[in-house]
Design an enzyme around this catalytic site. Sequence first.
Site, PDB file in Angstrom:
ATOM      1  N   ARG A 133       0.814  -1.221   0.000  1.00  0.00           N
ATOM      2  CA  ARG A 133       0.000   0.000   0.000  1.00  0.00           C
ATOM      3  C   ARG A 133       0.846   1.269   0.000  1.00  0.00           C
ATOM      4  NH1 ARG A 133      -1.542   1.306   4.882  1.00  0.00           N
ATOM      5  NH2 ARG A 133      -2.406  -0.700   5.461  1.00  0.00           N
TER       6      ARG A 133
ATOM      7  N   TYR B 286     -14.829  20.696 -11.463  1.00  0.00           N
ATOM      8  CA  TYR B 286     -15.398  19.384 -11.777  1.00  0.00           C
ATOM      9  C   TYR B 286     -16.490  19.025 -10.751  1.00  0.00           C
ATOM     10  CZ  TYR B 286     -15.150  14.240 -12.334  1.00  0.00           C
ATOM     11  OH  TYR B 286     -15.426  12.912 -12.529  1.00  0.00           O
TER      12      TYR B 286
ATOM     13  N   ASP C 251      -6.375  21.509 -10.793  1.00  0.00           N
ATOM     14  CA  ASP C 251      -6.742  20.314 -11.551  1.00  0.00           C
ATOM     15  C   ASP C 251      -6.317  20.578 -13.000  1.00  0.00           C
ATOM     16  OD1 ASP C 251      -8.044  18.357 -13.094  1.00  0.00           O
ATOM     17  OD2 ASP C 251      -9.671  18.158 -11.634  1.00  0.00           O
TER      18      ASP C 251
ATOM     19  N   LYS D  69      -7.974   9.960 -17.788  1.00  0.00           N
ATOM     20  CA  LYS D  69      -8.337  10.603 -19.056  1.00  0.00           C
ATOM     21  C   LYS D  69      -7.204  10.420 -20.073  1.00  0.00           C
ATOM     22  CE  LYS D  69     -12.049  11.659 -16.842  1.00  0.00           C
ATOM     23  NZ  LYS D  69     -12.236  12.814 -15.992  1.00  0.00           N
TER      24      LYS D  69
HETATM   25  C1  LIG Z   1     -12.660  12.797 -14.618  1.00  0.00           C
HETATM   26  C2  LIG Z   1     -12.149  13.960 -13.895  1.00  0.00           C
HETATM   27  C3  LIG Z   1     -11.779  13.859 -12.550  1.00  0.00           C
HETATM   28  C4  LIG Z   1     -11.971  12.599 -11.752  1.00  0.00           C
HETATM   29  O1  LIG Z   1     -11.219  11.527 -12.229  1.00  0.00           O
HETATM   30  P1  LIG Z   1     -11.682  10.021 -12.000  1.00  0.00           P
HETATM   31  O2  LIG Z   1     -10.497   9.234 -12.385  1.00  0.00           O
HETATM   32  O3  LIG Z   1     -12.893   9.809 -12.864  1.00  0.00           O
HETATM   33  O4  LIG Z   1     -12.029   9.880 -10.548  1.00  0.00           O
HETATM   34  C5  LIG Z   1     -11.243  14.973 -11.943  1.00  0.00           C
HETATM   35  N1  LIG Z   1     -11.093  16.135 -12.606  1.00  0.00           N
HETATM   36  C6  LIG Z   1     -11.438  16.269 -13.895  1.00  0.00           C
HETATM   37  C7  LIG Z   1     -11.242  17.570 -14.571  1.00  0.00           C
HETATM   38  C8  LIG Z   1     -11.988  15.192 -14.582  1.00  0.00           C
HETATM   39  O5  LIG Z   1     -12.352  15.345 -15.847  1.00  0.00           O
END
Ligand SMILES: *Cc1c(COP(=O)(O)O)cnc(C)c1O
Length: 389
Positions: free
Chosen positions: A58, A111, A183, A208
């Site tokens: 972990r 988000y 982010d 993504k």
């Molecule tokens: C998808 C997304 C997240 C969250 O990511 P996950 O892997 O789906 O938990 C956070 N910020 C942005 C801008 C996103 O598009």
Amino acid sequence: MHSDAKPDTILTHAGRSPQSNYGVVNPPVLHASTILFPTIEKMRETDLTPLEGTRYGRIGTPTSQAFESAVAALEGAAGAVSFPSGLSAITSTLLAFLQTGDHMLMVDTVYGPTRKFCGSLLRRIGVDVTYYDPMIGTGIDALVQPNTKIIYLESPGSLTFEMQDIPAIAEVARRRGCISIIDNTWATPLFCRPLQLGVDISLHAATKYIVGHSDAMLGVVCCSAETYPQVKARAVELGAAAGPDDLYFGQRGLRSLGARLRQHQAAGLQIADWLAGRPEVTRVIHPALPSHPGHALWKRDYTGASSLFAFELKPVPDAAVNALLNSLTYFGMGYSWGGYESLLIPADHIPRTVSAPVLSGPLLRIHIGLEDTGDLIADLEQGLERLKS
Ligand SMILES: *Cc1c(COP(=O)(O)O)cnc(C)c1O
């Protein structure tokens, strides 16, 4: 790797060391919980550095460290911490710094699930959140309170793609003693390096573009030297550890990220231009188009644009939009983005507190994948024709 290696070279060489692995190009995927020590002395030695090296699955393995070191190199970060999803990266990072009585400035275009976390768990533990206009720039100074701990950015904004003045806000955060977190999922570390713009922490839903193939959930947080220990400690404390196969997908995704993103960028711009010329479309919201209100900021701070953007239709009934969406062959409907495949969804739930967008018709969010752009345009063209029926 040389210290002046360029991003494409970092992408191909960071986080792997063939000669320590029988010459095999890619590092092995280590499935690990228990890690054995040869002697009790060696075991006790690791107590001195409980968050480093390999002690227990972990806490970190060569598989997580390979991915983290590659992303950190790309972002120019002191260290990176991986998480089992993007949202886990976000919530764990916030919990690394916030406590009862603290205040956070949160961008209004954040988000959705991040906003939800602020209104649920953070509220429950007594953290006060103020939403601010994404275009506020240096004006954010007036919103900082004595107990403001974090200024959180996301650029461009979720669904509506407002660009933030990242260095201006980072400068205020630094001067006022707040931690700045962004982010950076949309740009990836390839098209924006926020730590070089003065931000303390840049985080990603690696789910993504970094993974890039719609087949894994993964998050990563890139930290300054001052913030890394706290993020790492909280990740371990919360038990937020990404699985080895997902980490490998993330690392493999990095190898082709440059090539994929350049194609995503070119295809996205071609289709954005095409949509802007269509009579059914009121406006295309894409930071790399000169018509975008934040275009100058994008040009100044970003080295490229990914292929997620939005467009607004002329007013039409919901049934017409549904007919368009249901008619498409190549554009899928689904959450997420950043994979090799194109997506189109309605953006009809836009929660905002201080910066509601002015819309005259339906807003759609589009992700351009790696298909042939002629095929994608033909698909959209027949879809737009359905708006009339
Ligand atoms: C998808 C997304 C997240 C969250 O990511 P996950 O892997 O789906 O938990 C956070 N910020 C942005 C801008 C996103 O598009």
